[in-house]
Write an enzyme that holds these catalytic residues in place. Structure first.
Site, PDB file in Angstrom:
ATOM      1  N   TRP A  31       0.846  -1.192   0.000  1.00  0.00           N
ATOM      2  CA  TRP A  31       0.000   0.000   0.000  1.00  0.00           C
ATOM      3  C   TRP A  31       0.876   1.234   0.000  1.00  0.00           C
ATOM      4  O   TRP A  31       1.847   1.286   0.759  1.00  0.00           O
ATOM      5  CB  TRP A  31      -0.929   0.011   1.223  1.00  0.00           C
ATOM      6  CG  TRP A  31      -1.898   1.150   1.167  1.00  0.00           C
ATOM      7  CD1 TRP A  31      -1.807   2.342   1.824  1.00  0.00           C
ATOM      8  CD2 TRP A  31      -3.080   1.203   0.374  1.00  0.00           C
ATOM      9  NE1 TRP A  31      -2.861   3.149   1.507  1.00  0.00           N
ATOM     10  CE2 TRP A  31      -3.660   2.470   0.611  1.00  0.00           C
ATOM     11  CE3 TRP A  31      -3.699   0.333  -0.518  1.00  0.00           C
ATOM     12  CZ2 TRP A  31      -4.839   2.865  -0.008  1.00  0.00           C
ATOM     13  CZ3 TRP A  31      -4.865   0.721  -1.121  1.00  0.00           C
ATOM     14  CH2 TRP A  31      -5.431   1.968  -0.868  1.00  0.00           C
ATOM     15  N   ASN A 206       0.415  11.134   3.051  1.00  0.00           N
ATOM     16  CA  ASN A 206       1.530  10.225   3.295  1.00  0.00           C
ATOM     17  C   ASN A 206       1.203   8.828   2.769  1.00  0.00           C
ATOM     18  O   ASN A 206       0.040   8.431   2.703  1.00  0.00           O
ATOM     19  CB  ASN A 206       1.819  10.187   4.794  1.00  0.00           C
ATOM     20  CG  ASN A 206       2.907   9.211   5.158  1.00  0.00           C
ATOM     21  OD1 ASN A 206       2.629   8.033   5.376  1.00  0.00           O
ATOM     22  ND2 ASN A 206       4.127   9.674   5.237  1.00  0.00           N
ATOM     23  N   SER A 208       1.125   6.101   4.019  1.00  0.00           N
ATOM     24  CA  SER A 208       0.373   5.233   4.927  1.00  0.00           C
ATOM     25  C   SER A 208      -1.119   5.540   4.944  1.00  0.00           C
ATOM     26  O   SER A 208      -1.896   4.792   5.553  1.00  0.00           O
ATOM     27  CB  SER A 208       0.918   5.364   6.354  1.00  0.00           C
ATOM     28  OG  SER A 208       0.625   6.659   6.884  1.00  0.00           O
ATOM     29  N   LYS A 209      -1.538   6.623   4.300  1.00  0.00           N
ATOM     30  CA  LYS A 209      -2.915   7.080   4.442  1.00  0.00           C
ATOM     31  C   LYS A 209      -3.862   6.385   3.462  1.00  0.00           C
ATOM     32  O   LYS A 209      -3.445   5.829   2.452  1.00  0.00           O
ATOM     33  CB  LYS A 209      -2.983   8.603   4.236  1.00  0.00           C
ATOM     34  CG  LYS A 209      -2.182   9.386   5.278  1.00  0.00           C
ATOM     35  CD  LYS A 209      -2.650   9.087   6.697  1.00  0.00           C
ATOM     36  CE  LYS A 209      -2.043  10.031   7.726  1.00  0.00           C
ATOM     37  NZ  LYS A 209      -0.612   9.808   7.950  1.00  0.00           N
ATOM     38  N   ASN A 210      -5.159   6.464   3.772  1.00  0.00           N
ATOM     39  CA  ASN A 210      -6.177   5.848   2.908  1.00  0.00           C
ATOM     40  C   ASN A 210      -6.141   6.436   1.506  1.00  0.00           C
ATOM     41  O   ASN A 210      -6.346   5.729   0.526  1.00  0.00           O
ATOM     42  CB  ASN A 210      -7.567   6.037   3.511  1.00  0.00           C
ATOM     43  CG  ASN A 210      -7.732   5.325   4.834  1.00  0.00           C
ATOM     44  OD1 ASN A 210      -6.765   5.107   5.558  1.00  0.00           O
ATOM     45  ND2 ASN A 210      -8.957   4.966   5.172  1.00  0.00           N
TER      46      ASN A 210
END
Length: 467
Positions: A31, A206, A208-210
């Site tokens: 991801w 970022n 890591s975000k959705n």
């Protein structure tokens, strides 16, 4: 007793020598996912030869801004370098001055509270609600003083806070509301998208975000024309750069160099086109996991009021010692052993934040700019007291989180196996009770202090004030 699914788990915990509930070959998907369409979007930006917001005729950044404003239902969106910069720029656009107070939650990522320091404003911490993990309106109102200029409301883990009540009290006291929606892309509160309710609001892009970019990025949203103009100026040295014509290089206010990249904007534009479908599938996958965990009394799962939606950026689970047949004093040690058992089964259960924000050395020891902003005239003394944040401390001790594993829209089969693991650990919980009650427990914040001391000593040698 609720037992594990027939044929899906063994009768012995993996941490005690049994087989895993989650097969080793069932891995977390990468991801953000990178598709051929993402590659084509980035190539389009490369071929344009225009890579920053300062490049005349660049279209990816304004394209992302227009599309995000439309998605959130706001008049303006301003793309910036990252989510932390977005908060600093939002506060700067509001005109905060040194010594002004900004109310922030005791439980959040450090950027929420560090951003005010970049403007020499004072972060004032309030405890969070034990059910939503967000700041309550009552806690915010109790922290307001004559120096308060803004409140940064975090929609923690993707659940919107009580925005109607918060905006109402802010109007009464004449302070600005900034939504920190870094973890809540697309979540709705009473029919409105988060990031459209406060005076000026922020998002992170970022990886890591959705909704992610291929690196770092951020967005600022507002309906106020003046705030939007100031946000644009603050992202690049306080300049007003025309879309066409000569650049004056005149700085009208003190700003930063927080421009976004056209390549990252192009990537995010394509991700945004996919976002509604991915969010729908993520919601279905997560709810199926939570429906199964809801049948296990020992695990307290995220709750979502009927008047809002959850973005499911992070999934936080608490343990209930009473359901396990233990005294409340064993909450932390029970969480630690349950977390260990789940990890052995293949579930990446881990803490999210090891200490409340006010316990971070930056704030506790006032490691700002030579003691600023706390040493400014008129700034009141607020010594750190652990007892002021009982909920944040308890949440950190008795909860664990799942991060990133559930973000990919095809994570459903993996989450089904995670549910198997939860069921197995609950069914075989008797094997954990002796461990939880016999081994000494070190709270996460004490572990963090040891890690911090080791890191500091490894980088700089022992601190002069080290005990």
């Amino acid at each position: 007793m609720t037992g594990p699914k027939q044929g899906r788990t063994a009768d012995k915990l993996a941490m005690l020598g049994g087989g895993r509930a989650v097969p080793k070959d069932l891995r977390i998907a990468a991801w953000p996912q990178v598709t051929d369409q993402d590659r084509a979007a980035v190539q389009r930006a490369l071929d344009s030869g225009r890579f920053t917001a300062a490049a005349a005729g660049e279209r990816e950044i304004p394209g992302l801004e227009e599309e995000w404003a439309r998605f959130t239902g706001t008049r303006h969106a301003v793309a910036v370098a990252n989510g932390t910069a977005a908060i600093s720029i939002a506060l700067g656009a509001l005109g905060l001055e040194p010594g002004d107070e900004v109310i922030v939650p005791a439980l959040s990522f450090i950027a929420t509270a560090a951003a005010p320091l970049h403007l020499l404003a004072v972060p004032v911490f309030v405890d969070v609600d034990p059910v939503t993990y967000n700041m309550s309106p009552a806690a915010i109102e109790a922290a307001i003083t004559e120096r308060t200029r803004a409140v940064v409301v975090v929609h923690l883990h993707g659940l919107p806070a009580e925005m109607d009540e918060i905006t109402a009290l802010a109007r009464r006291h004449g302070i600005a509301v900034v939504e920190d929606a870094a973890q809540a892309h697309g979540a709705e509160y009473r029919g409105r998208k988060v990031g459209s309710i406060g005076a000026i609001n922020t998002f992170s892009l970022n990886v890591s975000k959705n909704l992610a970019t291929c690196g770092e990025g951020g967005l600022v949203t507002t309906d106020d024309d003046g705030l939007a103009t100031r946000a644009v100026m603050l992202r690049q040295f306080g300049e007003l750069i025309p879309e066409r014509g000569e650049r004056s290089y005149v700085s009208h206010m003190l700003g930063w160099n927080n421009k976004p990249s056209a390549l990252q904007a192009a990537f995010t534009r394509n991700r945004l086109a996919c976002f509604p479908d991915e969010a729908k599938r993520r919601d279905e996958n997560v709810r199926r996991l939570l429906d199964r965990v809801a049948e296990l009394p020992g695990f307290l799962q995220p709750r979502v009021p009927a008047d809002r939606t959850h973005a499911w950026h992070i999934l936080r689970f608490r343990v209930d010692p009473a359901a396990f047949g233990l005294a409340d004093s064993y909450a932390g040690s029970l969480r630690a052993v349950v977390q260990r058992a789940l990890r052995a089964e293949g579930v990446p259960a881990a803490p999210y934040q090891l200490m409340p924000l006010p316990a971070q050395r930056i704030f506790r020891e006032r490691r700002g700019f030579g003691g600023l902003p706390w040493s400014l005239p008129g700034v009141p003394e607020r010594p750190f007291r652990e007892e002021d944040f009982p909920v944040a401390y308890r949440l950190i001790d008795d909860s664990f989180a799942l991060q990133k594993a559930h973000l990919h829209p095809d994570a459903g089969p993996l989450l089904d196996r995670y549910a198997d693991a939860f069921e197995k650990v609950w069914a075989l919980r008797e094997n954990l009770l002796g461990i939880a009650t016999s081994l000494p427990h070190t709270p996460p914040w004490e572990q963090a202090e040891k890690i911090a001391a080791s890191e500091w000593d490894g980088a700089f040698g022992p601190r002069e004030d080290a005990s």
